[in-house]
Write an enzyme that holds these catalytic residues in place. Structure first.
Site, PDB file in Angstrom:
ATOM      1  CE  LYS A   1       1.492   2.355   4.098  1.00 46.85           C
ATOM      2  NZ  LYS A   1       2.009   1.059   3.683  1.00 46.85           N
TER       3      LYS A   1
ATOM      4  CE  LYS B   1      -5.151  -0.867   1.713  1.00 47.62           C
ATOM      5  NZ  LYS B   1      -5.516  -2.013   2.480  1.00 47.62           N
TER       6      LYS B   1
ATOM      7  CB  THR C   1      -0.887   0.030   1.264  1.00 45.46           C
ATOM      8  OG1 THR C   1      -1.679  -1.152   1.287  1.00 45.46           O
ATOM      9  CG2 THR C   1      -1.807   1.244   1.247  1.00 45.46           C
TER      10      THR C   1
HETATM   11  P1  NAD Z   1       5.856  -5.771   7.460  1.00 49.81           P
HETATM   12  O1  NAD Z   1       6.627  -4.628   8.019  1.00 49.81           O
HETATM   13  O2  NAD Z   1       5.485  -6.915   8.339  1.00 49.81           O
HETATM   14  O3  NAD Z   1       6.684  -6.393   6.208  1.00 49.81           O
HETATM   15  C1  NAD Z   1       7.439  -5.657   5.311  1.00 49.81           C
HETATM   16  C2  NAD Z   1       8.696  -6.458   5.008  1.00 49.81           C
HETATM   17  O4  NAD Z   1       9.459  -5.776   4.004  1.00 49.81           O
HETATM   18  C3  NAD Z   1       9.618  -6.622   6.232  1.00 49.81           C
HETATM   19  O5  NAD Z   1       9.855  -7.998   6.455  1.00 49.81           O
HETATM   20  C4  NAD Z   1      10.892  -5.879   5.825  1.00 49.81           C
HETATM   21  O6  NAD Z   1      12.076  -6.465   6.338  1.00 49.81           O
HETATM   22  C5  NAD Z   1      10.829  -5.969   4.318  1.00 49.81           C
HETATM   23  N1  NAD Z   1      11.633  -4.972   3.625  1.00 49.81           N
HETATM   24  C6  NAD Z   1      11.670  -3.632   3.832  1.00 49.81           C
HETATM   25  N2  NAD Z   1      12.542  -3.056   2.969  1.00 49.81           N
HETATM   26  C7  NAD Z   1      13.051  -4.058   2.210  1.00 49.81           C
HETATM   27  C8  NAD Z   1      13.997  -4.089   1.154  1.00 49.81           C
HETATM   28  N3  NAD Z   1      14.595  -2.981   0.701  1.00 49.81           N
HETATM   29  N4  NAD Z   1      14.285  -5.292   0.601  1.00 49.81           N
HETATM   30  C9  NAD Z   1      13.695  -6.419   1.051  1.00 49.81           C
HETATM   31  N5  NAD Z   1      12.781  -6.448   2.049  1.00 49.81           N
HETATM   32  C10 NAD Z   1      12.476  -5.272   2.618  1.00 49.81           C
HETATM   33  O7  NAD Z   1       4.565  -5.147   6.777  1.00 49.81           O
HETATM   34  P2  NAD Z   1       3.202  -5.908   6.366  1.00 49.81           P
HETATM   35  O8  NAD Z   1       2.238  -5.857   7.498  1.00 49.81           O
HETATM   36  O9  NAD Z   1       3.558  -7.212   5.738  1.00 49.81           O
HETATM   37  O10 NAD Z   1       2.654  -4.893   5.257  1.00 49.81           O
HETATM   38  C11 NAD Z   1       3.192  -4.832   3.946  1.00 49.81           C
HETATM   39  C12 NAD Z   1       2.338  -3.903   3.105  1.00 49.81           C
HETATM   40  O11 NAD Z   1       0.993  -4.392   3.078  1.00 49.81           O
HETATM   41  C13 NAD Z   1       2.269  -2.476   3.656  1.00 49.81           C
HETATM   42  O12 NAD Z   1       2.315  -1.587   2.570  1.00 49.81           O
HETATM   43  C14 NAD Z   1       0.919  -2.441   4.380  1.00 49.81           C
HETATM   44  O13 NAD Z   1       0.365  -1.131   4.432  1.00 49.81           O
HETATM   45  C15 NAD Z   1       0.095  -3.360   3.495  1.00 49.81           C
HETATM   46  N6  NAD Z   1      -1.055  -3.996   4.170  1.00 49.81           N
HETATM   47  C16 NAD Z   1      -0.882  -4.555   5.403  1.00 49.81           C
HETATM   48  C17 NAD Z   1      -1.982  -5.167   6.021  1.00 49.81           C
HETATM   49  C18 NAD Z   1      -1.850  -5.810   7.386  1.00 49.81           C
HETATM   50  O14 NAD Z   1      -2.868  -6.152   7.990  1.00 49.81           O
HETATM   51  N7  NAD Z   1      -0.630  -6.018   7.901  1.00 49.81           N
HETATM   52  C19 NAD Z   1      -3.234  -5.197   5.372  1.00 49.81           C
HETATM   53  C20 NAD Z   1      -3.360  -4.645   4.105  1.00 49.81           C
HETATM   54  C21 NAD Z   1      -2.241  -4.044   3.507  1.00 49.81           C
END
Ligand code: NAD
Length: 300
Positions: free
Chosen positions: A244, A169, A94
């Site tokens: 966010k 979204k 997102t």
């Molecule tokens: P998270 O922080 O758990 O996971 C993100 C991952 O990306 C981490 O493991 C981090 O180490 C990795 N990362 C960051 N920079 C990196 C790079 N340069 N190279 C490789 N890996 C890298 O976040 P999440 O909860 O999995 O959310 C991910 C996305 O999904 C976000 O944009 C969030 O807004 C969206 N989202 C989350 C949810 C939810 O319920 N968690 C629901 C809908 C959408």
């Protein structure tokens, strides 16, 4: 079966990559976190030493990263020019609409087809493969991304051109944030007016005030279906993530000169709730702040 690179194996990406591997795809995974990478390897993915290595001979690249700056970094340093131009690029993070459009355009200029494909549904839906994907991009790019998204989700909807997935979204989540605040303050008022809250739920859920935040995600413990309110607001959709999305919505509204007073007020309230220690709680827990803002704290 295809060679799929998956970058970003966090709360959401971990389950999504595992589902692609379970479906028989050859998933080359990368995350900056060694722990996340190890979990993905246990779930059937092959751990890569870098994002560039993961994408080297990929037919599809999927990313699930925290925010726009991570998406820009990863695509510009490790995907564009490193993955074969025949690979379909799918960003499920997102992020802001402007960055999504820019990255899709930069990819297109280098001969890649790319879509923005953010999701609705939380960690449980990511693990179960029941996410809803809202997809922006050219018709042909959507058609190529669709079979991969269908493995990870229950619904895959083409929202329009580049950035349209992100736009859908944040519009949806702005409405959700505002409707949750309105639902919370309504229950607080109903209680103060002496109404039994289950009785009020029975009335309003069948009357014109009916909305999803009330009928499917009621913020009052013990009222309506089981929700995070019944688990002391643990799990569910964290306030930090709602905040966010509201910030992204306000940024987008400003960029097109749209007047969004309810979204803006919801952003301010969620900001205040996060500052007061609510960031990790489900977003429906804002009902506690609304209660406490108007009366001495409830005897809980
Ligand atoms: P998270 O922080 O758990 O996971 C993100 C991952 O990306 C981490 O493991 C981090 O180490 C990795 N990362 C960051 N920079 C990196 C790079 N340069 N190279 C490789 N890996 C890298 O976040 P999440 O909860 O999995 O959310 C991910 C996305 O999904 C976000 O944009 C969030 O807004 C969206 N989202 C989350 C949810 C939810 O319920 N968690 C629901 C809908 C959408």
């Amino acid at each position: 079966m295809a060679r799929v690179a998956f970058i970003g194996l966090g709360n959401m990406g971990g389950g999504m990559a595992a589902n692609l591997a379970k479906a028989g795809h050859d998933v080359r995974a990368f995350d900056l976190s060694a722990e996340a990478l190890e979990r993905a390897a246990k779930a059937g993915c092959k751990a890569a030493a870098s994002a560039a290595e993961a994408v080297a001979d990929a037919e599809a690249v999927v990313t699930m990263l925290p925010a726009g700056k991570h998406v820009r970094d990863v695509y510009e340093s490790s995907v564009i020019g490193k993955a074969p131009p025949s690979a379909i690029l799918i960003d499920c993070s997102t992020i802001d609409v402007a960055t999504a459009r820019e990255e899709i355009e930069k990819a297109r200029a280098q001969g890649y087809a790319m879509v923005d494909a953010p999701v609705s549904g939380g960690i449980a839906a990511a693990n179960a493969g029941t996410l809803t994907f809202m997809v922006g991009g050219a018709e042909e790019a959507f058609a190529r991304a669709q079979p991969f998204l269908e493995i990870m989700g229950k619904a895959v909807i083409h929202a329009g051109g580049a950035g349209a997935g992100q736009a859908a979204k944040i519009c949806n989540n702005m409405l959700l944030g505002a409707s949750m605040v309105a639902t919370c303050e309504t229950f607080v008022l109903a209680r103060k007016l002496g109404l039994d809250l289950q009785t009020f739920f029975n009335i309003s859920s069948q009357a014109s005030g009916q909305n999803w935040s009330m009928t499917s995600y009621c913020p009052v413990p013990g009222v309506g279906p089981e929700t995070p309110a019944d688990r002391d607001y643990e799990g569910g959709f964290a306030t930090a993530l709602m905040l966010k999305d509201l910030r992204l919505a306000m940024e987008a509204a400003q960029s097109v000169d749209a007047y969004t007073p309810m979204g803006s007020h919801a952003e301010e309230l969620y900001g205040r709730f996060a500052e007061r220690g609510g960031a990790g709680k489900d977003f429906s827990a804002i009902i506690k702040m609304i209660e406490d803002s108007w009366t001495p704290p409830l005897q809980k």
